[in-house]
Design an enzyme around this catalytic site. Structure first.
Site, PDB file in Angstrom:
ATOM      1  N   TYR A 159      -5.465   9.030  -8.867  1.00  0.00           N
ATOM      2  CA  TYR A 159      -4.620   7.927  -9.360  1.00  0.00           C
ATOM      3  C   TYR A 159      -3.604   7.851 -10.132  1.00  0.00           C
ATOM      4  O   TYR A 159      -2.486   7.562  -9.807  1.00  0.00           O
ATOM      5  CB  TYR A 159      -5.825   7.000  -9.885  1.00  0.00           C
TER       6      TYR A 159
HETATM    7  N1  LIG Z   1      -5.952  -4.058 -14.346  1.00  0.00           N
HETATM    8  C1  LIG Z   1      -5.501  -2.937 -15.166  1.00  0.00           C
HETATM    9  O1  LIG Z   1      -5.842  -2.897 -16.262  1.00  0.00           O
HETATM   10  C2  LIG Z   1      -4.555  -2.207 -14.371  1.00  0.00           C
HETATM   11  C3  LIG Z   1      -3.760  -1.511 -15.037  1.00  0.00           C
HETATM   12  C4  LIG Z   1      -2.745  -0.757 -14.451  1.00  0.00           C
HETATM   13  C5  LIG Z   1      -2.472  -0.894 -13.363  1.00  0.00           C
HETATM   14  N2  LIG Z   1      -3.165  -1.657 -12.608  1.00  0.00           N
HETATM   15  C6  LIG Z   1      -2.660  -1.821 -11.358  1.00  0.00           C
HETATM   16  O2  LIG Z   1      -2.321  -3.188 -10.650  1.00  0.00           O
HETATM   17  C7  LIG Z   1      -2.664  -3.342  -9.478  1.00  0.00           C
HETATM   18  C8  LIG Z   1      -3.800  -4.403  -9.387  1.00  0.00           C
HETATM   19  O3  LIG Z   1      -5.130  -4.095 -10.105  1.00  0.00           O
HETATM   20  P1  LIG Z   1      -5.936  -5.192 -10.402  1.00  0.00           P
HETATM   21  O4  LIG Z   1      -6.723  -4.615 -11.745  1.00  0.00           O
HETATM   22  O5  LIG Z   1      -5.426  -6.435 -10.220  1.00  0.00           O
HETATM   23  O6  LIG Z   1      -7.335  -4.664  -9.215  1.00  0.00           O
HETATM   24  P2  LIG Z   1      -8.263  -5.391  -8.462  1.00  0.00           P
HETATM   25  O7  LIG Z   1      -8.736  -6.496  -9.337  1.00  0.00           O
HETATM   26  O8  LIG Z   1      -9.273  -4.394  -8.065  1.00  0.00           O
HETATM   27  O9  LIG Z   1      -7.586  -5.994  -7.034  1.00  0.00           O
HETATM   28  C9  LIG Z   1      -6.969  -5.020  -6.151  1.00  0.00           C
HETATM   29  C10 LIG Z   1      -6.557  -5.950  -5.055  1.00  0.00           C
HETATM   30  O10 LIG Z   1      -5.880  -4.879  -4.122  1.00  0.00           O
HETATM   31  C11 LIG Z   1      -6.775  -4.946  -2.857  1.00  0.00           C
HETATM   32  N3  LIG Z   1      -6.668  -3.712  -2.339  1.00  0.00           N
HETATM   33  C12 LIG Z   1      -7.319  -2.392  -2.852  1.00  0.00           C
HETATM   34  N4  LIG Z   1      -7.364  -1.479  -1.951  1.00  0.00           N
HETATM   35  C13 LIG Z   1      -6.706  -2.112  -1.097  1.00  0.00           C
HETATM   36  C14 LIG Z   1      -6.393  -1.381   0.274  1.00  0.00           C
HETATM   37  N5  LIG Z   1      -6.874   0.003   0.603  1.00  0.00           N
HETATM   38  N6  LIG Z   1      -5.928  -2.165   1.186  1.00  0.00           N
HETATM   39  C15 LIG Z   1      -5.435  -3.649   1.047  1.00  0.00           C
HETATM   40  N7  LIG Z   1      -5.862  -3.740  -0.193  1.00  0.00           N
HETATM   41  C16 LIG Z   1      -6.365  -3.516  -1.037  1.00  0.00           C
HETATM   42  C17 LIG Z   1      -8.125  -5.537  -3.323  1.00  0.00           C
HETATM   43  O11 LIG Z   1      -8.733  -6.229  -2.317  1.00  0.00           O
HETATM   44  P3  LIG Z   1      -9.799  -5.441  -1.367  1.00  0.00           P
HETATM   45  O12 LIG Z   1     -10.788  -4.815  -2.274  1.00  0.00           O
HETATM   46  O13 LIG Z   1     -10.413  -6.672  -0.668  1.00  0.00           O
HETATM   47  O14 LIG Z   1      -8.835  -4.751  -0.456  1.00  0.00           O
HETATM   48  C18 LIG Z   1      -7.658  -6.654  -4.255  1.00  0.00           C
HETATM   49  O15 LIG Z   1      -7.246  -7.773  -3.636  1.00  0.00           O
HETATM   50  C19 LIG Z   1      -3.136  -1.991  -8.971  1.00  0.00           C
HETATM   51  O16 LIG Z   1      -2.190  -1.377  -8.233  1.00  0.00           O
HETATM   52  C20 LIG Z   1      -3.717  -1.281 -10.126  1.00  0.00           C
HETATM   53  O17 LIG Z   1      -3.611  -0.001 -10.090  1.00  0.00           O
HETATM   54  C21 LIG Z   1      -4.044  -2.488 -13.228  1.00  0.00           C
END
Ligand SMILES: NC(=O)c1ccc[n+]([C@@H]2O[C@H](COP(=O)([O-])OP(=O)(O)OC[C@H]3O[C@@H](n4cnc5c(N)ncnc54)[C@H](OP(=O)(O)O)[C@@H]3O)[C@@H](O)[C@H]2O)c1
Length: 266
Positions: A159
Site C-alpha cells: 500500500y
Molecule cells: N483514513 C485515514 O487515516 C487515511 C490516511 C491516509 C490515506 N487515506 C486514504 O484516503 C482514501 C480514503 O480512505 P478512507 O479511510 O476514507 O477509507 P474507507 O473508509 O475504507 O472508504 C474507502 C472508500 O473507497 C471504496 N473502495 C475501496 N476499494 C474500492 C475499489 N476497489 N473500487 C471502488 N471503490 C473502492 C469503498 O467502498 P467499497 O468498499 O464499497 O468499494 C469506500 O467508499 C484512501 O485512498 C486511503 O488510502 C486514508
C-alpha cells in the site's frame, strides 16, 4: 467555475455551481465527506464504490470495482453520461492489505491488489477522462495518497509503495497536462477517523486483547500527532475543495498534507 462575492469560512457560496465532480470511494469516510462538500457548494456529483448504497452521501451513485480495468472503463463511461463530462476528478478510492507478519509475507497477489486499487485505478480513470478535459481546456485532478508514502508501515508496504508511486505519477501527469489548463495535485492525509481506521482498530484490539478505546489511544500516540487527535474526513474534504477551486488557480504538481502535524516534511 463560478464565483460570487458572498463568502464563508469554507469559500464563496455556490463556488462549485455547475461543476461536474466524480469522487471515487465516495460512499464512506473521506470520499463521502468530499462528495458532501462539493454538493453543498452546488456541484453535480457522482460517487463510485463497489458496494451498492441505497442513499449516496451526495449526488448519484455508480457501482464499480476500480481495482479492475473493466471497472474503471465502465465508471468513466457512466459518469460521463450522468454528468455530461467530468470537470473535477477526485481519485480517493483506496485500501490496504494488512500484513501482520511484515512485508516479506506479501505475495504477488497482495502487491498487485494494492497497486491496482491505489495506483492503477487512478492511472486508468485519469487516462479515460483526460481527453474530455483537454478538449474543454480545463479540469482538476486530485489524487489522495497517504503519509505512508513517506513513512511506510511494515504491515502495509505494498500500500505504501503504491501511494508513493501515485505521488510520482501525479507530479509527472501535472507536468504533462498543465499546458491544457489542467491542474493535478496530491492530498496526503495523516490519521483520519473513517471506517477504514475503525477496521484497523478492531484488528489491533482483536490481536492485542485491548479494548477499542485503549487501542485508539495507542494508535494516536504511535502516530505522534502534534494537534493530539486524529483528523475528521471533513478536514480532508476542505483541502480538496480548495485545491479544486479557482482560489488554487496557480497550484499544480504538488503535495498538500492534512495531518495535524504528524507527517515529517522530508
Ligand atoms: N483514513 C485515514 O487515516 C487515511 C490516511 C491516509 C490515506 N487515506 C486514504 O484516503 C482514501 C480514503 O480512505 P478512507 O479511510 O476514507 O477509507 P474507507 O473508509 O475504507 O472508504 C474507502 C472508500 O473507497 C471504496 N473502495 C475501496 N476499494 C474500492 C475499489 N476497489 N473500487 C471502488 N471503490 C473502492 C469503498 O467502498 P467499497 O468498499 O464499497 O468499494 C469506500 O467508499 C484512501 O485512498 C486511503 O488510502 C486514508
Amino acid at each position: 467555475m463560478t464565483s460570487t462575492t458572498e463568502t464563508s469560512a469554507s469559500g464563496p457560496a455556490g463556488e462549485f455551481a455547475g461543476v461536474r465532480v466524480l469522487v471515487t470511494g465516495g460512499t464512506k469516510g473521506i470520499g463521502a465527506a468530499i462528495a458532501i462538500r462539493f454538493a453543498e457548494a452546488g456541484a453535480d456529483v457522482v460517487v463510485a464504490a463497489r458496494t451498492p448504497v441505497d442513499e449516496p452521501p451526495a449526488g448519484k451513485f455508480v457501482a464499480a470495482d476500480l481495482a479492475t480495468a473493466e471497472g474503471t472503463a465502465d465508471l468513466a463511461a457512466r459518469a460521463t453520461r450522468l454528468l455530461g463530462g467530468v470537470d473535477v476528478l477526485v481519485n480517493n478510492a483506496g485500501s490496504q492489505t494488512y500484513l501482520p507478519g511484515g512485508a516479506l509475507d506479501a505475495t504477488d497477489d497482495d502487491w498487485y491488489r494494492d497497486l491496482d486499487t491505489n495506483l492503477m485505478s487512478a492511472v486508468r480513470l485519469d487516462r479515460a477522462l483526460l481527453p474530455g478535459m483537454i478538449a474543454r481546456h480545463h479540469g482538476v485532478i486530485v489524487h489522495i495518497t497517504s503519509g505512508q508514502a513517506r513513512l511506510p508501515g511494515a504491515a502495509s508496504l505494498p500500500y505504501a509503495a503504491a501511494k508513493a508511486a501515485t505521488t510520482v505519477y501525479s507530479k509527472g501527469l501535472a507536468n504533462e497536462v498543465g499546458k491544457h489548463g489542467i491542474r493535478v495535485n496530491t492530498v496526503v492525509p495523516g490519521l483520519i477517523e473513517t471506517p477504514a481506521v475503525s477496521r484497523r482498530l478492531d484488528r489491533i484490539s482483536a490481536d492485542s486483547g485491548r479494548d477499542a478505546e485503549t487501542a485508539r489511544r495507542e494508535l494516536i500516540d504511535r502516530v505522534g500527532i502534534p494537534l493530539g487527535h486524529p483528523g475528521r474526513p471533513a478536514d480532508v474534504a476542505e483541502l480538496v475543495a480548495f485545491l479544486s477551486s479557482d482560489r488554487a488557480a496557480y497550484l499544480t504538481g504538488s503535495q498538500y498534507v492534512v495531518d495535524g502535524g504528524s507527517i515529517p516534511t522530508v
